[in-house]
Design a protein around this motif. Sequence first.
Motif, PDB file in Angstrom:
ATOM      1  N   GLY A 140     -39.620 -34.461  -0.631  1.00  0.00           N
ATOM      2  CA  GLY A 140     -39.285 -34.501  -2.049  1.00  0.00           C
ATOM      3  C   GLY A 140     -38.632 -33.203  -2.515  1.00  0.00           C
ATOM      4  N   LEU A 141     -39.091 -32.068  -1.960  1.00  0.00           N
ATOM      5  CA  LEU A 141     -38.513 -30.784  -2.348  1.00  0.00           C
ATOM      6  C   LEU A 141     -37.070 -30.701  -1.872  1.00  0.00           C
ATOM      7  N   GLU A 165     -35.145 -33.249  -1.243  1.00  0.00           N
ATOM      8  CA  GLU A 165     -34.365 -34.194  -2.032  1.00  0.00           C
ATOM      9  C   GLU A 165     -34.001 -33.600  -3.389  1.00  0.00           C
ATOM     10  N   SER A 166     -34.960 -32.920  -4.014  1.00  0.00           N
ATOM     11  CA  SER A 166     -34.631 -32.374  -5.327  1.00  0.00           C
ATOM     12  C   SER A 166     -33.583 -31.269  -5.193  1.00  0.00           C
ATOM     13  N   ALA A 167     -33.629 -30.521  -4.079  1.00  0.00           N
ATOM     14  CA  ALA A 167     -32.605 -29.502  -3.858  1.00  0.00           C
ATOM     15  C   ALA A 167     -31.229 -30.156  -3.692  1.00  0.00           C
ATOM     16  N   VAL A 168     -31.200 -31.284  -2.979  1.00  0.00           N
ATOM     17  CA  VAL A 168     -29.931 -31.996  -2.809  1.00  0.00           C
ATOM     18  C   VAL A 168     -29.406 -32.461  -4.174  1.00  0.00           C
ATOM     19  N   THR A 169     -30.297 -32.976  -5.009  1.00  0.00           N
ATOM     20  CA  THR A 169     -29.840 -33.446  -6.323  1.00  0.00           C
ATOM     21  C   THR A 169     -29.378 -32.289  -7.211  1.00  0.00           C
ATOM     22  N   MET A 170     -29.834 -31.077  -6.893  1.00  0.00           N
ATOM     23  CA  MET A 170     -29.359 -29.913  -7.669  1.00  0.00           C
ATOM     24  C   MET A 170     -27.965 -29.496  -7.238  1.00  0.00           C
ATOM     25  N   GLY A 171     -27.470 -30.139  -6.183  1.00  0.00           N
ATOM     26  CA  GLY A 171     -26.141 -29.782  -5.705  1.00  0.00           C
ATOM     27  C   GLY A 171     -26.152 -28.630  -4.709  1.00  0.00           C
ATOM     28  N   MET A 172     -27.307 -28.351  -4.117  1.00  0.00           N
ATOM     29  CA  MET A 172     -27.359 -27.273  -3.116  1.00  0.00           C
ATOM     30  C   MET A 172     -26.738 -27.755  -1.811  1.00  0.00           C
ATOM     31  N   ARG A 177     -33.323 -21.462   0.717  1.00  0.00           N
ATOM     32  CA  ARG A 177     -34.083 -21.507  -0.535  1.00  0.00           C
ATOM     33  C   ARG A 177     -35.240 -22.496  -0.501  1.00  0.00           C
ATOM     34  N   VAL A 178     -35.192 -23.447   0.422  1.00  0.00           N
ATOM     35  CA  VAL A 178     -36.279 -24.422   0.459  1.00  0.00           C
ATOM     36  C   VAL A 178     -37.080 -24.318   1.767  1.00  0.00           C
ATOM     37  N   GLU A 183     -40.276 -22.258   1.239  1.00  0.00           N
ATOM     38  CA  GLU A 183     -41.475 -23.074   1.029  1.00  0.00           C
ATOM     39  C   GLU A 183     -42.291 -23.211   2.311  1.00  0.00           C
ATOM     40  N   ASN A 211     -25.900 -40.769  -7.766  1.00  0.00           N
ATOM     41  CA  ASN A 211     -25.485 -39.380  -7.488  1.00  0.00           C
ATOM     42  C   ASN A 211     -25.117 -39.167  -6.028  1.00  0.00           C
ATOM     43  N   ILE A 229     -26.616 -39.645  -3.228  1.00  0.00           N
ATOM     44  CA  ILE A 229     -27.581 -39.221  -2.214  1.00  0.00           C
ATOM     45  C   ILE A 229     -27.685 -40.299  -1.159  1.00  0.00           C
ATOM     46  N   ARG A 287     -21.178 -32.079  -4.527  1.00  0.00           N
ATOM     47  CA  ARG A 287     -22.204 -31.134  -4.971  1.00  0.00           C
ATOM     48  C   ARG A 287     -21.947 -30.672  -6.397  1.00  0.00           C
ATOM     49  N   ARG A 341     -23.066 -33.369  -8.628  1.00  0.00           N
ATOM     50  CA  ARG A 341     -24.533 -33.459  -8.759  1.00  0.00           C
ATOM     51  C   ARG A 341     -25.077 -32.417  -9.721  1.00  0.00           C
ATOM     52  N   LYS A 342     -24.399 -31.267  -9.795  1.00  0.00           N
ATOM     53  CA  LYS A 342     -24.851 -30.257 -10.758  1.00  0.00           C
ATOM     54  C   LYS A 342     -24.727 -30.774 -12.182  1.00  0.00           C
ATOM     55  N   PHE A 388     -38.265 -36.698 -11.002  1.00  0.00           N
ATOM     56  CA  PHE A 388     -38.960 -37.604 -10.088  1.00  0.00           C
ATOM     57  C   PHE A 388     -40.390 -37.880 -10.548  1.00  0.00           C
ATOM     58  N   ASN A 434     -41.632 -32.759  -7.858  1.00  0.00           N
ATOM     59  CA  ASN A 434     -40.883 -32.001  -6.855  1.00  0.00           C
ATOM     60  C   ASN A 434     -40.539 -30.575  -7.279  1.00  0.00           C
ATOM     61  N   MET A 466     -40.895 -26.517  -6.787  1.00  0.00           N
ATOM     62  CA  MET A 466     -41.097 -25.667  -5.622  1.00  0.00           C
ATOM     63  C   MET A 466     -42.411 -24.903  -5.800  1.00  0.00           C
ATOM     64  N   ARG A 476     -42.554 -21.020  -6.153  1.00  0.00           N
ATOM     65  CA  ARG A 476     -41.847 -20.342  -7.243  1.00  0.00           C
ATOM     66  C   ARG A 476     -42.577 -20.558  -8.566  1.00  0.00           C
TER      67      ARG A 476
END
Lengths: 227, 353
Positions: free
Chosen positions: A128-129, A131-138, A146-147, A151, B57, B59, B83, B86-87, B93, B97, B99, B102
């Motif tokens: 899930g982490l 996936e959320s990074a992918v959705t952020m456009g990373m 970063r993940v 993590e 998006n 994925i 990418r 997606r930004k 979710f 999700n 981190m 952090r």
Amino acid sequence: MDAFFTKFFPNVVPRMPEFYACVIQTFQMLFISGGISFVLSLLIGITLVVTKRGGILQNLIIFNILDKIINAFRSIPFVILVAALIPVTRALVGTAVGTIGTIFPLIVGITPFFSRQLESAFSEVSPGLVESAVTMGMGPFEIIFRVYLREGISSVARATTITVVNLMGLTAIVGIVGGGGLGDFAIRYGYQRNMLDATYAVVILLMIFISIIELLGSIIVEQTTHE
Amino acid sequence: MPEAILIQLEDVEKEFQTNETTNQVLKKINLEITQKDIFGIIGYSGAGKSTLVRCINGIEEITAGKVLVKGKDISALSKPELRTLRKKMGMIFQLFNLMPSRTVFGNVELPLKNSGLSKAEREARVRELLVLVGLSDKEKEYPAQLSGGQKQRVAIARALANNPEVLLCDEATSALDPQTTKAILKLLRELNQKLGITIVLITHEMSVVKEICHKVAIIDKGVILEQGDVFSVFSNPQKALTKSFIETTSNLKKVDELLRENSEIVALEPGQILIKIQYQDKHVSEALISAISKKFGIDANIISGDIEIIDEYPLGGLVAILDGEQEQLTEAITFLESKQIKVEVLKDGRVFH
Ligand SMILES: Nc1ncnc2c1ncn2[C@@H]1O[C@H](COP(=O)(O)OP(=O)(O)OP(=O)(O)O)[C@@H](O)[C@H]1O
Ligand SMILES: [Mg+2]
């Protein structure tokens, strides 16, 4: 105090300079081969996690090749591996004996195990982490740094502790090929010359080292876990 | 002025290959999501909802059809372009999700790294976002120290970091209790109004759709059964599944049970009738019950009612026992029907000569 040591370790006390030298050799083997293997294993572990099915850089060819190589090396008992590597070691560092001669076989011996440990450490990072990074456009490299690396720190610390303890075992074995170190000391005096106190001195020292390593490991795990 | 279409799905299909077997998860999906809409997609578990948003998006790669975002086919985009896209599409979710390593601040700042903003600019933006979601005082906490609702607020702030035009929500309230769900939905509605952000909201709960959606699509086994604006889909459901979703939040069904059990509550005196009336149209705002009682000299005893305001119009209905002159009762029914009210006589105590 001195009387105590002389009484219980009659064969060690007169050989203290040699004993110290062995401690230093063990540390050299541990840190040099461990350090190099850590870097290699991080690379391999990360590569395995990102190239596996569903990974962010899925590439089953790379994954399968690495996977098979690791399994192949892990199936060879370490003593045999050391012997088999002698020509390669000699070609690489000019000698297959002494502490220098042990570094390469130790790296080859521990890296497959370490890579697997790190692979499973990174697999613990929740999908899930990622996936959320992918959705952020990373991008893939951002996700790795970063993940996965970030993590995964506490799992990496746990894996590293287990590996160092294992590596300590291997450094004792390479004593056989003249690698020096505490294993060598225990075999030469304790085993071959029947000086049992030499063996016990080594055992006690190793137990202290390992406890310290495990303590350090658990401190890092604790510091990096925010649950 | 009509808003522009932001997201368009044309005959989208998605198959998953799992050793020899093909699992067709989405079949000929056609959707249009307009700017500033709150678009709900409702369906039971396994219907393909998550897969559907993940196609929006990019994925998940679609097997056939087209996903157009602002008219651009996203399958034609290069990886870096995707990418960048997606930004501009935040996503939240069910399980947040966030981190774990952090802080709240660090989580919200994460999507801003590599965005060309200076450290000071990033800090200012993070603080602004935390104010927006009402969590300014939590910036130094770690996710594990937050409640579910607070975690989702952090996730929302993080998703909004790069000023996206769309917020995709995959079961964003499914792990929250009803009260927290309401608060999060309220926040989403405010964001929709304040920022004009388009929201695509996946859920299996009808109450969520009722609460905030303007449009809804009902999905079952990878097929969109019905779609349209929430009011018309709810007031006039075409498919059994839609009806069953509506019934999950309606208590008008209870009267059927009462009737079956011959309950005292629905026992009629001779000459009375038991009716169920349901709003079907957006224009009803008159005091209908008092109107018929005045106009036709009828006594109305309301047994149960379920009227909600959907999209600013009343939706739902009433079950009532009416008592009055026979002709007047009949005329009252005709009157109601003339007002676009659906009238069902559940039990009739009238004696016709
Ligand atoms: N990566 C995948 N590989 C194979 N099958 C998949 C994959 N992802 C989803 N599926 C299948 O697609 C179907 C729809 O899954 P999806 O997650 O979209 O459903 P959903 O409507 O979101 O359900 P839920 O409410 O349980 O989240 C399921 O049958 C699932 O098994
Ligand atoms: Mg889902």
